[in-house]
Design an enzyme around this catalytic site. Sequence first.
Site, mmCIF file in Angstrom:
data_model
loop_
_atom_site.group_PDB
_atom_site.id
_atom_site.type_symbol
_atom_site.label_atom_id
_atom_site.label_comp_id
_atom_site.label_asym_id
_atom_site.label_seq_id
_atom_site.Cartn_x
_atom_site.Cartn_y
_atom_site.Cartn_z
ATOM 1 N N ASP A 642 -68.199 36.413 116.369
ATOM 2 C CA ASP A 642 -67.825 35.037 116.755
ATOM 3 C C ASP A 642 -66.378 34.884 116.824
ATOM 4 O OD1 ASP A 642 -67.809 32.302 116.654
ATOM 5 O OD2 ASP A 642 -67.894 31.825 114.641
ATOM 6 N N GLU A 680 -63.194 32.681 124.815
ATOM 7 C CA GLU A 680 -64.120 32.866 123.758
ATOM 8 C C GLU A 680 -64.936 34.090 124.020
ATOM 9 O OE1 GLU A 680 -67.072 32.269 121.074
ATOM 10 O OE2 GLU A 680 -65.766 30.805 121.370
ATOM 11 N N ASP A 712 -72.565 34.300 117.990
ATOM 12 C CA ASP A 712 -72.391 32.707 117.512
ATOM 13 C C ASP A 712 -71.242 32.055 118.565
ATOM 14 O OD1 ASP A 712 -72.429 30.273 116.477
ATOM 15 O OD2 ASP A 712 -71.872 30.996 114.508
ATOM 16 N N HIS A 862 -67.286 34.428 111.414
ATOM 17 C CA HIS A 862 -66.511 33.321 111.446
ATOM 18 C C HIS A 862 -65.564 33.068 110.382
ATOM 19 C CE1 HIS A 862 -65.495 29.059 112.031
ATOM 20 N NE2 HIS A 862 -65.738 28.800 110.713
#
Length: 874
Positions: A642, A680, A712, A862
């Site tokens: 993530d 990202e 994710d 995360h």
Amino acid sequence: MHELMDTKLIDSSDMSERGKARARSRSRGRPRWPEAPGPGVPQTQEASRQTRLPAETEMLGRGRQRTAPSAATAEGLLEISAGFQRVTIGERGGRRRDLHDEGVCTRQSMGHVKDSKSGVSGSPIELRANYFRILSRPQWILFQYHVDFNPPMESRRLRSALLFQHSEILGSARIFDGAILFLPQRLHNTETTLFSETRQGEKVRITVTLTNELPPSSPVCLQFYNIIFRRVLRILNMQQIGRHYYNPNDPLDIPQHRLTIWPGFCTAILQYESGIMLSMDVSHKVLRSETVLGFMIALRQQHGDRRFVEACTKELVGLIVLTKYNNKTYRIDEIAWDHTPNNTFKKGGTEISFKNYYKTQYGLDITEGNQVLLVSHAKRQGPVGAPPPGPALLVPEFCYLTGLTDQMRSDFSIMKDLSYHTRLTPEQRESRLNRFISNVNRNPEVQSELSTWGLNFDNKPLTIQGRVLPTENILQGPRTYCAWTADWSREMRGVPLNSSPPLQCWMLFFTRRNGDVAHSLLQTLFRVCQPMGMRLQRPAMIEYEDRQESLLRALQQNVAPGTQMVVVILPTNRKDKYDCVKKYLCVECATPSQCVVARTISRPQALMTIATKIALQLNCKIGGELWRVEIPLDLLMVVGIDCYHDIAAGKRSIGALVASLNKDMTQWYSKCVLQSRGQEIMDGLKGALQGALEAWMMRNNKPPTRIVVYRDGVGDGMLQSVVNYEVKQIMDCIRSARFEYMCVVMLTSSITLPPPTRPKLAVVVVKKRISSRFFARIDGKLANPPPGTVIDSDVTRPEWYDFFIVSQAVRMGSVTPTHYNVVYDSSGLKPDHMQRLTYKLCHMYYNWQGIIRVPAPCQYAHKLAFLLSAVYPQ
């Protein structure tokens, strides 16, 4: 992995809450595809003499570079985006997301799911979905035209009015979204030139150029259907804000909090397994009845002129604002302190002031001529070969604040009143959807528009078949219990944990005012730890003054290399103190730590529950294991990936990788990668995974046979980048000479090992922000599906190997499923095995004694990325 678990406790009490609230507000309110910005920067003689600052190179998600201004100087803001450029349908960033990764076909390369991607285990359940079938659609060739205006026109409504002055040429059946025109018939010429005139007498030349001929089977027709339905929403007097449409004529006012809620819908027409369908869900837009100008005036009165600039920058940068004259949302990136509405900018080759521009373009009068302007950088890409679009300058008087502040989120009364209107039960949600689709099918003007194009929608939501996976057994110490209610916090009390290292050398920091609270917490910890098998020695009690410098000095003077754990009781929920603790104990003196706000543990009636959660966190952070589930696959490595973006704070993005090291998925390897702001797609994925593989082989003395990666945070439009870029890095890592060498070393060290083989790989993209909803009829009422509900047909995509899992149990509102898309799979796992493995991993997040929405490695990644963003400098 010491810092992966700053607990649910932290979510509700400690210093990371403020940062999370800001991140949530940014992610909810941030526009997914900004339209062409409004007017740009003035070109005054004084401004033109300013020093030009070097532009900052920024890496985008797909590896492309773009140059964005780093400061609100006149030179850096000269590039103004004036209207839509000449681009094709695939190049327009403003509409490409409607296709939702159309054309990314990953299923065709997986032979084991070509015929069927459905699982078999579990009990069947009948579900209602928020999808409506399209009963009929056009069967003729559609002609696509690009429309160019000279001089450029920013207002889409004005562009439409100018173009539709020529109905005798275009015909009555037409769809225009501001730059692209769809017609059912072909014009006489490939390029048609038209001339129109505005109300002010300005002559405008319109060039209509044929770009494509689309058969009914063309995927681009899906965008055409979405444009038609947006036209339907406008006929119903709904206003577009960001991605969705809202009804300003039916507001839900909360006058005691000066808030207004606009109800609306998020819609998308896409190709699914059982045909082309309309997906529709209820949405709400929270608006505040104050402008940015009023907010700035209040800040000046509160902080005075000396601290006004600092306070204004801190409070406004990163917020989402709404400009009601065009119903668009912008994020405030900077404040142009040297620009006012009296400045000018170039429009169509002539100089015009902001004051005159808003008067002529929107009929708005600026009353405060000395207000500064707000800067919002364009996020979309311009045409190929053209300079990147410049920022938009906004007038605070016309910008309305949206979303909630941190103070509002911590106000129980505000959140309770908001949830009453926004957290709809399944029956309320379906009732609102049925009422809306009935309005669509009964409105004469809407039906006239739809019949012109041969479109017709079903008036009932789709009914589908799902499956409920078997309930998982939770194995904790000598006891086994079932997760019937998706929460086993009661069942695990008083039961020994799977493993609990002794906590002998640890410290408890507190202020003098919180001395009684600290001693009460310590006594309660001793009471709750003994039944769970945790051996807890008395800590060193250290008092510090209620100042950040004093806290940091106390940590530096007392924490030694042999310290196992540091617990800090913070007097308030100020994020700077939390960041101070984490930065020192993560970067400068690597020591596990736990922060708790004094207010959280000051309630005697809740102290036992809170102390239990703290004890579980302490055990995890020193290497203990709480529970496990049965995972029958041997030599399986599970990886979670993530990224976290704190763009408002100006920090670099953080990519995190977490990988399992044992069969029970209770021990993890972690690695972080620093990336460019807003990026990202991970560049350093190969190196991070290589370190995880080496750690696995050192722990198990053999390579894994399968690797399942859960990725994710991938949004619409980024799927192709994951397939082409990240999967390639993972494959290169597995095929690397370094990995082969490690396997040979392991083989020669033991004669019992089989010949080394490359691990089989599966990559699963995890999406949480989706509009799909599923409802079950239980005891005659519409309710949320039970945890473990799987949907892998009808509403899945035919070109993908994908499925939905409802893993949570919610107490209020409607549960949101999670969408899983297997983009690469050579693991040999059947669809049923992949679904069950995914559901099992949702039980393994130690911060919550229950089932979570995503697999545990995703949530750990995360949390790790978020933690590093707090301790890493800008």
